[in-house]
Structures are given as structure tokens and as C-alpha cells.
Design an enzyme around this catalytic site. Structure first.
Site, PDB file in Angstrom:
ATOM      1  N   LYS A 109       0.804  -1.232   0.000  1.00 45.58           N
ATOM      2  CA  LYS A 109       0.000   0.000   0.000  1.00 45.58           C
ATOM      3  C   LYS A 109       0.838   1.284   0.000  1.00 45.58           C
ATOM      4  O   LYS A 109       0.637   2.176   0.820  1.00 45.58           O
ATOM      5  CB  LYS A 109      -0.959   0.013   1.191  1.00 45.58           C
ATOM      6  CG  LYS A 109      -1.974  -1.118   1.131  1.00 45.58           C
ATOM      7  CD  LYS A 109      -3.111  -0.914   2.101  1.00 45.58           C
ATOM      8  CE  LYS A 109      -4.037  -2.099   2.145  1.00 45.58           C
ATOM      9  NZ  LYS A 109      -3.441  -3.327   2.714  1.00 45.58           N
TER      10      LYS A 109
HETATM   11  O1  LIG Z   1      -9.388  -2.965   1.732  1.00 54.95           O
HETATM   12  C1  LIG Z   1      -8.513  -3.706   2.182  1.00 54.95           C
HETATM   13  C2  LIG Z   1      -7.231  -3.733   1.696  1.00 54.95           C
HETATM   14  C3  LIG Z   1      -6.347  -4.633   2.221  1.00 54.95           C
HETATM   15  N1  LIG Z   1      -6.686  -5.473   3.214  1.00 54.95           N
HETATM   16  C4  LIG Z   1      -5.662  -6.445   3.700  1.00 54.95           C
HETATM   17  O2  LIG Z   1      -6.104  -7.778   3.415  1.00 54.95           O
HETATM   18  C5  LIG Z   1      -5.807  -8.637   4.507  1.00 54.95           C
HETATM   19  C6  LIG Z   1      -7.103  -9.136   5.114  1.00 54.95           C
HETATM   20  O3  LIG Z   1      -6.838 -10.037   6.164  1.00 54.95           O
HETATM   21  P1  LIG Z   1      -8.014 -10.962   6.826  1.00 54.95           P
HETATM   22  O4  LIG Z   1      -7.295 -11.617   7.958  1.00 54.95           O
HETATM   23  O5  LIG Z   1      -8.451 -11.945   5.773  1.00 54.95           O
HETATM   24  O6  LIG Z   1      -9.089 -10.054   7.258  1.00 54.95           O
HETATM   25  C7  LIG Z   1      -4.960  -7.809   5.467  1.00 54.95           C
HETATM   26  O7  LIG Z   1      -3.605  -7.970   5.076  1.00 54.95           O
HETATM   27  C8  LIG Z   1      -5.396  -6.390   5.195  1.00 54.95           C
HETATM   28  O8  LIG Z   1      -4.405  -5.439   5.472  1.00 54.95           O
HETATM   29  C9  LIG Z   1      -7.960  -5.456   3.702  1.00 54.95           C
HETATM   30  O9  LIG Z   1      -8.332  -6.229   4.605  1.00 54.95           O
HETATM   31  N2  LIG Z   1      -8.854  -4.565   3.162  1.00 54.95           N
END
Ligand SMILES: O=c1ccn([C@@H]2O[C@H](COP(=O)(O)O)[C@@H](O)[C@H]2O)c(=O)[nH]1
Length: 308
Positions: A105
């Protein structure tokens, strides 16, 4: 990169990306003990434990899924040693044939963006010698500084066949505070969707999809449906499934009629599966990666309901 990702999705018949977001609380005690004994309770020990954990997860899922998405924040918080574990995780994933989406990001003014881009998806030049540093296939970026902050990344995507997933509509509960503000009848996320689509126009692969993708949260299906219309040639990276509450039904809107167009992320839901109440009795701590494999298989089956 986008064609390779699509090929892998089709080979595995599975549009899942496993998020490698390790945290100390996920690491089995025996891995922690081994590394604390060698390195003391230090960032080095945590970094080594993360790498050991990731390798075992990758060994158990690489035949099932096309891609992994290491989240750099989880590693960076432990400094240089954490970043080294991030890089080694990428190298290991690539060795196992996985596409790597680095969730970094980044977003800054052009001259700084150029350095981010060179380090992650381009090359750094040291007096005529070129080096590939982080080696991700694709990365996430934050577009809210505008086109000049994106341009250096687009150039490296073109030159080195890499990919981007640009934040358009994020999965977090407060994403609407800014992204859903309306300007002359259009929400900011729609305007951003239009822009990302335009930026990706000249970077389409033979699949017809662009190397410039978008991050669209599973937790906002109505917005996802609008974006799918606005951006027919843009691949979506979709976080929010599982731990954040997004389900298969919510994902329908993210896919195109060809069954392509989206890759769905789950991080905690897969790599933390061994800690779930229902799994604690079924899997011994040593079997954490088997629990992850089972969760990845269940997710694959769940996604089949959506894409058929
Ligand atoms: O909008 C967003 C952008 C990035 N993320 C990232 O994805 C994973 C989600 O992790 P989970 O454990 O499946 O919830 C995490 O690395 C976030 O930083 C997001 O969730 N939403």
C-alpha cells in the site's frame, strides 16, 4: 503478470489468494521456543519463526491456490530482520510456483514513488549494475495522491511485466467516510474506478485484462457491483472474505460472466485456522499447516458456488 495469474487461477480452478499475515499469537509454541532458544526473545527470533511458519503453510497450500499475499506491515514492525523474512517468504513462494502479491500500500509524490516502485517491482541501479530487490509479481498501492504518484509504477509494470492492485473501495467499516462521498453525482470510489480503468488501458495482457487491478472489499457488495460495471477489464483483489465477515454471496458481484475478474483473499481465516475453536480439538499444534490446507480447501468449495 496478469496473464500468468489468470493461467494459475485456471490451472488450480481456484480464485483464492492466501494472505500471509503472521502474528506471534498464530505461531505454535514449539516454533517460538526453538527460535527464542537460538536468538533470545528478539525481533530476529520472531522473523525466523514467521519464515518457518510461512514455509510450512506454503508447503501445504501451493498445489491448491494460485497466489499468496504477504502483508508487509506484519514483518516491517520487527525492523530489518522482519523485512528479511518478508523477502525470504517471497522467494520461497516463487520457488513453489506461486504468484506473489505484496500488500505494501505505497503512495507518495512521484520522485519517492519511483524509489518504491524500483525497489518492489522494478530494478535499482548501482552504477550500471541492476538489482531486483523485493521481487513481488504485483503490489498494492494507494492512489489518493493522483496520477503523477502512479506513473512510476505503471512504467515498471510495462517494463518488467508486473502488476498493481490500486485501492479503490477498501473493506474496512469506515471506508465510506471518504470513498463514498459524492461529487457531482458520483462517489469518490466510482471516480477512482474510472481512473484506474483508464490507467490500465494500455497495459492489457492477451487475456484482455489489465495488469493494473483494483482492491475492492468483499464487505461492500453493492459498491463492488457498480465497480464491476465501470471496470470490465480490471482484475479485482478482494479482501474481507472470512474474518471480516464477507461471504460467498457477497462475492458474486466481483466476478465477470467469464468466471474471471476477481481473486479473493483470506488471511486470518486460513493461516489462523488451527486456532479456531472448532479446530482446536481436531488439529494438534504441530498440524497447524494441515488446518490451513483444510480451510483453503473449504474456501475453494465455497467459491465454486459463486463462479460455478
Ligand atoms: O481494503 C482492504 C485492503 C487490504 N486489506 C488487507 O487484506 C488482509 C485481510 O486479512 P483478513 O485476515 O483476511 O481479514 C490484510 O492484510 C489487510 O491489510 C484489507 O483487509 N482490506
Amino acid at each position: 503478470m496478469i496473464d500468468r495469474l489468470i493461467r494459475k487461477i485456471q490451472e488450480k480452478n481456484n480464485p483464492t489468494v492466501v494472505g500471509l499475515d503472521p502474528r506471534l499469537s498464530f505461531i505454535p509454541q514449539w516454533i517460538k521456543d526453538e527460535n527464542f532458544e537460538k536468538y533470545g526473545k528478539t525481533p530476529k527470533a520472531v522473523a525466523e519463526a514467521f519464515l518457518q511458519f510461512n514455509k510450512e503453510i506454503i508447503d501445504h497450500i501451493h498445489d491448491l491456490v494460485p497466489a499468496v499475499k504477504p502483508q508487509i506491515a506484519m514483518y516491517e514492525q520487527y525492523g530489518a530482520e522482519g523485512v528479511e523474512a518478508y523477502i525470504k517468504t517471497i522467494e520461497y513462494g516463487k520457488k513453489k510456483g506461486l504468484v506473489i502479491i505484496g500488500d505494501i500500500k505505497r503512495g507518495d509524490i512521484a520522485s519517492t514513488a519511483e524509489a518504491y516502485s524500483k525497489g518492489h517491482i522494478g530494478r535499482v541501479d548501482i552504477e550500471g549494475e541492476e538489482f531486483e530487490i523485493f521481487k513481488e509479481d504485483s503490489i498494492t498501492i494507494n492512489p489518493y495522491l493522483g496520477y503523477d504518484s502512479i506513473e512510476p509504477f505503471l512504467e515498471d509494470c510495462r517494463d518488467y511485466d508486473k502488476g498493481l492492485f490500486v485501492l479503490v473501495k477498501t473493506s474496512n467499516p469506515n471506508s465510506g467516510q471518504i470513498q463514498n462521498l459524492s461529487i457531482e453525482g458520483k462517489c469518490i470510489y466510482e471516480i477512482m474506478g474510472d481512473l484506474v480503468s483508464q490507467w490500465g488501458e494500455g497495459l492489457k495482457g492477451s487475456s484482455g485484462y489489465s495488469r493494473i487491478g483494483a482492491v475492492v472489499g468483499a464487505t461492500h457488495p453493492e459498491e463492488a457491483a457498480k465497480l464491476r460495471e465501470i471496470m470490465p477489464h480490471t482484475y479485482f483483489l478482494v479482501p474481507g472474505y472470512g474474518a471480516q465477515g464477507g461471504n460467498a454471496e457477497d462475492l458474486k458481484a466481483c466476478f465477470n460472466r467469464d468466471g474471471l475478474g476477481a481473486i479473493i483473499n483470506s488471511s486470518r481465516g486460513i493461516i489462523g485456522a488451527h486456532r479456531m475453536v472448532e479446530n482446536k480439538e481436531r488439529f494438534k499444534e504441530k498440524e497447524f499447516a494441515m488446518a490451513a490446507r483444510e480451510a483453503a480447501l473449504a474456501m475453494k468449495v465455497d467459491l465454486q458456488k459463486v463462479i460455478g
